[in-house]
Motif scaffolding. Structure first.
Motif, PDB file in Angstrom:
ATOM      1  N   ARG A  20       0.986  -1.356   0.097  1.00  0.00           N
ATOM      2  CA  ARG A  20       0.053   0.000  -0.107  1.00  0.00           C
ATOM      3  C   ARG A  20       0.976   1.320   0.201  1.00  0.00           C
ATOM      4  O   ARG A  20       0.318   2.162  -0.736  1.00  0.00           O
ATOM      5  CB  ARG A  20      -0.792  -0.125   1.243  1.00  0.00           C
ATOM      6  CG  ARG A  20      -2.062  -0.990   1.100  1.00  0.00           C
ATOM      7  CD  ARG A  20      -3.056  -1.083   2.171  1.00  0.00           C
ATOM      8  NE  ARG A  20      -4.073  -2.169   2.540  1.00  0.00           N
ATOM      9  CZ  ARG A  20      -4.716  -2.797   3.368  1.00  0.00           C
ATOM     10  NH1 ARG A  20      -4.120  -2.475   4.265  1.00  0.00           N
ATOM     11  NH2 ARG A  20      -5.535  -3.612   2.861  1.00  0.00           N
ATOM     12  N   ALA A  21       1.908   1.159   0.555  1.00  0.00           N
ATOM     13  CA  ALA A  21       2.887   2.341   0.707  1.00  0.00           C
ATOM     14  C   ALA A  21       3.535   2.587  -0.780  1.00  0.00           C
ATOM     15  O   ALA A  21       3.345   3.682  -1.080  1.00  0.00           O
ATOM     16  CB  ALA A  21       3.993   2.244   1.638  1.00  0.00           C
ATOM     17  N   ARG A  22       3.831   1.465  -1.357  1.00  0.00           N
ATOM     18  CA  ARG A  22       4.428   1.440  -2.672  1.00  0.00           C
ATOM     19  C   ARG A  22       3.395   2.137  -3.663  1.00  0.00           C
ATOM     20  O   ARG A  22       3.583   3.109  -4.413  1.00  0.00           O
ATOM     21  CB  ARG A  22       4.774   0.288  -3.219  1.00  0.00           C
ATOM     22  CG  ARG A  22       5.400   0.195  -4.695  1.00  0.00           C
ATOM     23  CD  ARG A  22       5.685  -1.276  -5.067  1.00  0.00           C
ATOM     24  NE  ARG A  22       4.522  -1.990  -5.046  1.00  0.00           N
ATOM     25  CZ  ARG A  22       4.792  -3.435  -4.866  1.00  0.00           C
ATOM     26  NH1 ARG A  22       5.847  -4.069  -4.921  1.00  0.00           N
ATOM     27  NH2 ARG A  22       3.593  -4.178  -4.728  1.00  0.00           N
ATOM     28  N   ASP A  32      -4.568   6.563  -1.527  1.00  0.00           N
ATOM     29  CA  ASP A  32      -3.336   7.197  -0.788  1.00  0.00           C
ATOM     30  C   ASP A  32      -3.673   6.827   0.682  1.00  0.00           C
ATOM     31  O   ASP A  32      -4.429   7.283   1.419  1.00  0.00           O
ATOM     32  CB  ASP A  32      -3.499   8.767  -0.983  1.00  0.00           C
ATOM     33  CG  ASP A  32      -2.195   9.469  -0.261  1.00  0.00           C
ATOM     34  OD1 ASP A  32      -1.370   8.656   0.044  1.00  0.00           O
ATOM     35  OD2 ASP A  32      -2.389  10.666   0.124  1.00  0.00           O
ATOM     36  N   ASP A  33      -2.610   5.920   1.099  1.00  0.00           N
ATOM     37  CA  ASP A  33      -2.409   5.842   2.508  1.00  0.00           C
ATOM     38  C   ASP A  33      -1.143   6.427   3.318  1.00  0.00           C
ATOM     39  O   ASP A  33      -0.245   5.759   3.258  1.00  0.00           O
ATOM     40  CB  ASP A  33      -2.501   4.078   2.437  1.00  0.00           C
ATOM     41  CG  ASP A  33      -2.458   3.676   3.852  1.00  0.00           C
ATOM     42  OD1 ASP A  33      -2.339   4.464   5.124  1.00  0.00           O
ATOM     43  OD2 ASP A  33      -2.735   2.361   4.291  1.00  0.00           O
ATOM     44  N   LEU A  93      -3.344  -4.009   9.347  1.00  0.00           N
ATOM     45  CA  LEU A  93      -2.956  -2.779   9.183  1.00  0.00           C
ATOM     46  C   LEU A  93      -3.434  -1.795   8.642  1.00  0.00           C
ATOM     47  O   LEU A  93      -3.143  -0.729   8.198  1.00  0.00           O
ATOM     48  CB  LEU A  93      -1.448  -2.760   8.916  1.00  0.00           C
ATOM     49  CG  LEU A  93      -0.469  -3.603   9.942  1.00  0.00           C
ATOM     50  CD1 LEU A  93       0.986  -3.602   9.605  1.00  0.00           C
ATOM     51  CD2 LEU A  93      -0.833  -3.314  11.384  1.00  0.00           C
ATOM     52  N   ASP A  94      -4.879  -2.142   8.257  1.00  0.00           N
ATOM     53  CA  ASP A  94      -5.617  -1.134   7.448  1.00  0.00           C
ATOM     54  C   ASP A  94      -6.056   0.052   8.204  1.00  0.00           C
ATOM     55  O   ASP A  94      -5.988  -0.048   9.360  1.00  0.00           O
ATOM     56  CB  ASP A  94      -7.109  -2.046   7.282  1.00  0.00           C
ATOM     57  CG  ASP A  94      -8.105  -1.117   6.761  1.00  0.00           C
ATOM     58  OD1 ASP A  94      -8.038  -0.970   5.515  1.00  0.00           O
ATOM     59  OD2 ASP A  94      -8.866  -0.355   7.509  1.00  0.00           O
ATOM     60  N   THR A  95      -5.872   1.122   7.299  1.00  0.00           N
ATOM     61  CA  THR A  95      -5.837   2.525   7.971  1.00  0.00           C
ATOM     62  C   THR A  95      -7.294   3.045   7.379  1.00  0.00           C
ATOM     63  O   THR A  95      -7.359   4.290   7.469  1.00  0.00           O
ATOM     64  CB  THR A  95      -4.739   3.380   7.666  1.00  0.00           C
ATOM     65  OG1 THR A  95      -4.450   3.656   6.337  1.00  0.00           O
ATOM     66  CG2 THR A  95      -3.681   2.679   8.356  1.00  0.00           C
ATOM     67  N   ARG A  96      -8.280   2.447   6.874  1.00  0.00           N
ATOM     68  CA  ARG A  96      -9.431   3.273   6.714  1.00  0.00           C
ATOM     69  C   ARG A  96      -9.968   4.069   7.680  1.00  0.00           C
ATOM     70  O   ARG A  96     -10.740   5.248   7.147  1.00  0.00           O
ATOM     71  CB  ARG A  96     -10.391   2.161   5.808  1.00  0.00           C
ATOM     72  CG  ARG A  96     -10.085   1.665   4.653  1.00  0.00           C
ATOM     73  CD  ARG A  96     -11.017   0.691   4.006  1.00  0.00           C
ATOM     74  NE  ARG A  96     -10.554   0.195   3.150  1.00  0.00           N
ATOM     75  CZ  ARG A  96      -9.906  -1.376   2.893  1.00  0.00           C
ATOM     76  NH1 ARG A  96      -9.689  -1.930   3.528  1.00  0.00           N
ATOM     77  NH2 ARG A  96      -9.695  -1.344   1.347  1.00  0.00           N
TER      78      ARG A  96
END
Length: 279
Positions: A20-22, A32-33, A93-96
């Motif tokens: 997700r960062a990539r 965009d995380d 590690l989902d950040t929704r």
């Protein structure tokens, strides 16, 4: 307990965070995380390189970005329909809760192993991250009484629920995967929705996947459950299926994955399914 001590399936969450960062660093990113890189850490980036071929790790396997965006979109559709009680089963590690625009009054429950949620909370607290909803963590394994823990956290089964479980069910034995999805249905008032991803059994037979699957076994995080009837799996466990699709199909390509990459008429390809349902 050290905040950075995760193992097995929990540790693979760092690899997903690295992916997700990539994606978030791309100019044509599908989402965009802003916290993914922190949560992945150098260990996550190394796991991403370890589990994938050099080409996939460097250029990016399109499946993970497509999957995340599809879940974002499906969750957004549920919110637009008025659902404000949301449960992430195996939230990892989902950040929704921190990056999506949630309607006022939305409560998000994150259910996962205590070590995973503890690690995520510590990293996000150091980054001064603030959830954009009423976030309630439920530290319990899906093999335990997570429904009781969810109720204790405030979940109301009389209110329609928006459920999602991303990158989770194929790590569970089939009996447990059935149980998780069936329990969610029993806790769902009419109008509730569910989105999941599943893998086809061809993944276990496709030669290209053997090295990847062996690495998962070595890491004590094997993929245990696949199905070639994803709609039937949900229907058998109390859900009415609305959508069964794959990356590359209409509504799930996002300009990244052509349908020619996984033609429907060829057996034994490593298929990944995206499925939405309701009660």
């Amino acid at each position: 307990m050290g905040e950075d001590k995760m193992n097995g399936v929990g540790e693979t969450a760092r690899w997903t965070a690295a992916a997700r960062a990539r994606e978030s660093a791309r100019p044509d990113r599908l989402f965009d995380d802003p916290y993914a890189s922190l949560l992945a850490g150098p260990e996550g980036a190394e796991l991403l390189r370890h589990f994938h071929t050099s080409r996939a790790s460097d250029e990016g396997n399109p499946f993970l970005p497509i999957r995340t965006r599809w879940f974002d979109d499906t969750i957004g559709e549920g919110l637009a329909a008025g659902l404000v009680q949301v449960v992430g089963l195996g939230a990892g590690l989902d950040t929704r809760a921190y990056r999506l625009a949630w309607p006022a009054g939305t409560t998000v429950y994150e259910v996962d192993q205590p070590t995973v949620l503890s690690y995520k909370r510590a990293v996000l607290d150091r980054a001064d991250a603030v959830p954009r909803c009423d976030l309630r963590t439920v530290p319990v394994d899906l093999g335990d009484d997570w429904d009781a823990a969810l109720a204790a956290a405030g979940h109301d089964p009389q209110v329609p629920t928006l459920w999602f479980t991303e990158g989770v069910l194929f790590y569970l034995p089939k009996k447990l995967a059935d149980d998780v999805v069936r329990r969610a249905a029993k806790l769902s008032a009419p109008g509730s929705r569910l989105s999941v991803d599943l893998i086809g059994t061809g993944i276990y037979r496709f030669p290209y996947m053997k090295s990847f699957l062996r690495k998962l076994e070595d890491a004590n995080s094997p993929w245990r459950f696949g199905t070639d009837d994803p709609g039937g799996f949900l229907a058998d466990n109390g859900w009415t299926v609305d959508v069964v699709t794959e990356p590359g199909r209409p509504g799930a390509e996002y300009g990244r994955w052509s349908s020619a990459a996984n033609p429907a008429n060829l057996p034994d390809l490593p298929r990944s399914y995206l499925v939405a349902a309701h009660v």
